[in-house]
Scaffold this active site. Structure first.
Site, mmCIF file in Angstrom:
data_model
loop_
_atom_site.group_PDB
_atom_site.id
_atom_site.type_symbol
_atom_site.label_atom_id
_atom_site.label_comp_id
_atom_site.label_asym_id
_atom_site.label_seq_id
_atom_site.Cartn_x
_atom_site.Cartn_y
_atom_site.Cartn_z
ATOM 1 N N ASN A 199 0.833 -1.209 0.000
ATOM 2 C CA ASN A 199 0.000 0.000 0.000
ATOM 3 C C ASN A 199 0.862 1.252 0.000
ATOM 4 O O ASN A 199 1.964 1.262 0.543
ATOM 5 C CB ASN A 199 -0.957 -0.010 1.192
ATOM 6 C CG ASN A 199 -1.887 -1.203 1.142
ATOM 7 O OD1 ASN A 199 -2.028 -1.823 0.078
ATOM 8 N ND2 ASN A 199 -2.511 -1.545 2.243
ATOM 9 N N CYS A 252 8.112 20.517 -10.960
ATOM 10 C CA CYS A 252 9.150 20.673 -9.927
ATOM 11 C C CYS A 252 9.450 22.163 -9.722
ATOM 12 O O CYS A 252 9.737 22.869 -10.687
ATOM 13 C CB CYS A 252 10.400 19.931 -10.392
ATOM 14 S SG CYS A 252 11.793 20.116 -9.282
ATOM 15 N N HIS A 286 5.956 -0.631 -2.480
ATOM 16 C CA HIS A 286 5.523 0.108 -3.677
ATOM 17 C C HIS A 286 5.561 1.627 -3.475
ATOM 18 O O HIS A 286 4.830 2.355 -4.138
ATOM 19 C CB HIS A 286 4.103 -0.329 -4.084
ATOM 20 C CG HIS A 286 4.039 -1.718 -4.659
ATOM 21 N ND1 HIS A 286 2.855 -2.418 -4.819
ATOM 22 C CD2 HIS A 286 5.015 -2.536 -5.128
ATOM 23 C CE1 HIS A 286 3.117 -3.608 -5.354
ATOM 24 N NE2 HIS A 286 4.416 -3.704 -5.540
ATOM 25 N N THR A 304 -4.597 -9.027 0.096
ATOM 26 C CA THR A 304 -3.954 -8.881 -1.217
ATOM 27 C C THR A 304 -4.456 -9.971 -2.159
ATOM 28 O O THR A 304 -4.681 -11.106 -1.736
ATOM 29 C CB THR A 304 -2.406 -8.919 -1.127
ATOM 30 O OG1 THR A 304 -1.866 -8.801 -2.448
ATOM 31 C CG2 THR A 304 -1.870 -10.175 -0.472
ATOM 32 N N CYS A 345 14.940 15.724 -12.044
ATOM 33 C CA CYS A 345 16.074 15.900 -11.122
ATOM 34 C C CYS A 345 15.969 15.011 -9.881
ATOM 35 O O CYS A 345 16.828 15.077 -9.008
ATOM 36 C CB CYS A 345 16.217 17.367 -10.727
ATOM 37 S SG CYS A 345 14.931 17.944 -9.598
HETATM 38 N N1 APR Z 1 -10.262 -7.079 4.367
HETATM 39 C C1 APR Z 1 -9.303 -7.858 3.797
HETATM 40 N N2 APR Z 1 -9.183 -8.037 2.470
HETATM 41 C C2 APR Z 1 -10.073 -7.392 1.682
HETATM 42 C C3 APR Z 1 -11.080 -6.546 2.190
HETATM 43 C C4 APR Z 1 -11.173 -6.395 3.598
HETATM 44 N N3 APR Z 1 -12.091 -5.629 4.178
HETATM 45 N N4 APR Z 1 -11.778 -6.054 1.136
HETATM 46 C C5 APR Z 1 -11.227 -6.566 0.016
HETATM 47 N N5 APR Z 1 -10.205 -7.386 0.335
HETATM 48 C C6 APR Z 1 -9.306 -8.152 -0.550
HETATM 49 C C7 APR Z 1 -9.882 -8.542 -1.887
HETATM 50 O O1 APR Z 1 -10.621 -9.759 -1.788
HETATM 51 C C8 APR Z 1 -8.616 -8.697 -2.728
HETATM 52 O O2 APR Z 1 -8.095 -10.026 -2.637
HETATM 53 O O3 APR Z 1 -8.207 -7.307 -0.859
HETATM 54 C C9 APR Z 1 -7.620 -7.741 -2.071
HETATM 55 C C10 APR Z 1 -7.311 -6.499 -2.883
HETATM 56 O O4 APR Z 1 -6.645 -6.887 -4.053
HETATM 57 P P1 APR Z 1 -6.007 -5.829 -5.058
HETATM 58 O O5 APR Z 1 -6.978 -4.744 -5.329
HETATM 59 O O6 APR Z 1 -5.455 -6.589 -6.213
HETATM 60 O O7 APR Z 1 -4.833 -5.163 -4.171
HETATM 61 P P2 APR Z 1 -3.326 -5.617 -3.983
HETATM 62 O O8 APR Z 1 -3.193 -7.095 -3.912
HETATM 63 O O9 APR Z 1 -2.780 -4.804 -2.873
HETATM 64 O O10 APR Z 1 -2.692 -5.101 -5.347
HETATM 65 C C11 APR Z 1 -1.303 -5.261 -5.551
HETATM 66 O O11 APR Z 1 -1.469 -4.021 -7.585
HETATM 67 O O12 APR Z 1 -2.084 -2.286 -9.032
HETATM 68 C C12 APR Z 1 -1.183 -2.746 -8.109
HETATM 69 O O13 APR Z 1 0.501 -1.459 -7.172
HETATM 70 C C13 APR Z 1 -0.835 -1.844 -6.950
HETATM 71 O O14 APR Z 1 0.050 -2.461 -4.782
HETATM 72 C C14 APR Z 1 -0.939 -2.745 -5.744
HETATM 73 C C15 APR Z 1 -0.773 -4.120 -6.359
#
Ligand code: APR
Length: 249
Positions: free
Chosen positions: A106, A152, A123, A193, A134
């Site tokens: 995040n 900038c 990230h 995630t 720069c």
């Molecule tokens: N509690 C826990 N998990 C949750 C909740 C909640 N309240 N609500 C949603 N989720 C879960 C979803 O089921 C999903 O599996 O959070 C996850 C979010 O997934 P993504 O949107 O893909 O997020 P993330 O895995 O952090 O993405 C990775 O993708 O675009 C890039 O750079 C961005 O860091 C990010 C990376």
């Protein structure tokens, strides 16, 4: 209260957490209850915006003004957001000595706002801006966003949120620290995630290959659930993490 089967999983998770070095890997799901939308799934950012145009470095360089429309929207939400009970539970886990570090995908800074000291920002962070010419860094609050893209103050280069865009490398220190933490932990707590974006998605496997127990918290099964997670607690982070913390007391 959880049904007995879920309560048992909460207990099992707490028992593992109390027994060994724990590292958390967090994703967008942990910040949903703070009002920050995730990237994928229903209500996700990529339903509304094209990630290639908005969050790849090539797309951003092609048209920074239009990409900044989304980034300004995110920044305004992130600046106002507050940690939710899931962030706070991880802060207490660190304070009580259970949690060694958080590796977060995040870019919202909410783990630090909650009080965690050892946060590896895999990230980057959108609350910091970087000049593409720069490399000067600025707190986002110091830069006027009335005309986009912001430039900038020193060299007039285009400013970009200091988050890792698609096509950009993971910051070297974050990558090496994350590999070390994942390789050395006894328990990896994977929260919110989808497990889709590399190289972050490989950290739980790295931990598991080195003997760690992988606990996953997510309302939906992720790409890691079947193949990597040892214990899957299906539910929202803001409900499950405080319950685990409660059990640890
Ligand atoms: N509690 C826990 N998990 C949750 C909740 C909640 N309240 N609500 C949603 N989720 C879960 C979803 O089921 C999903 O599996 O959070 C996850 C979010 O997934 P993504 O949107 O893909 O997020 P993330 O895995 O952090 O993405 C990775 O993708 O675009 C890039 O750079 C961005 O860091 C990010 C990376």
């Amino acid at each position: 209260m959880f049904p007995p089967e879920e309560q048992k999983k909460v207990k099992d998770a707490a028992q593992k957490i109390s027994a060994g070095k724990v590292v958390a890997l967090t994703g967008a799901g942990i910040s949903v209850a703070s009002g920050i939308m995730p990237f994928r799934g229903q209500g996700g950012l990529w339903e509304k915006y094209d990630p290639e145009e908005m969050a790849s470095i090539e797309g951003f360089r092609r048209n920074p003004g239009s990409a900044w429309v989304m980034h300004k929207e995110i920044l305004e939400i992130v600046e106002k957001a507050l940690p939710n009970p899931a962030h706070l539970a991880l802060a207490v886990m660190e304070e009580r000595g259970y949690l060694s570090s958080i590796i977060t995908q995040n870019v919202d800074g909410l783990h630090q706002k909650a009080g965690n000291q050892r946060v590896i920002e895999f990230h980057g962070n959108v609350r910091r801006l970087i000049c593409l010419e720069c490399s000067a860094l600025y707190p986002a609050g110091e830069i006027e966003l009335s005309s986009l893209p912001p430039l900038c103050p020193v060299c007039k280069g285009v400013l970009k949120p200091d988050a890792v865009f698609f096509g950009e490398p993971i910051p070297r220190n974050a990558l090496s620290q994350a590999h070390r933490e994942a390789g050395e932990c006894r328990v990896m707590l994977v929260v919110g995630t989808s497990g889709l974006v590399e190289p972050a998605a490989s950290l739980p496997l790295l931990a598991k290959s080195n003997g760690a127990f992988v606990i996953e918290v997510n309302p939906e099964p992720s790409y890691l659930t079947a193949s990597v997670s040892t214990l899957f607690l299906q539910g929202k982070a803001e409900k499950i993490l405080p319950a685990i913390m409660e059990d640890l007391r």
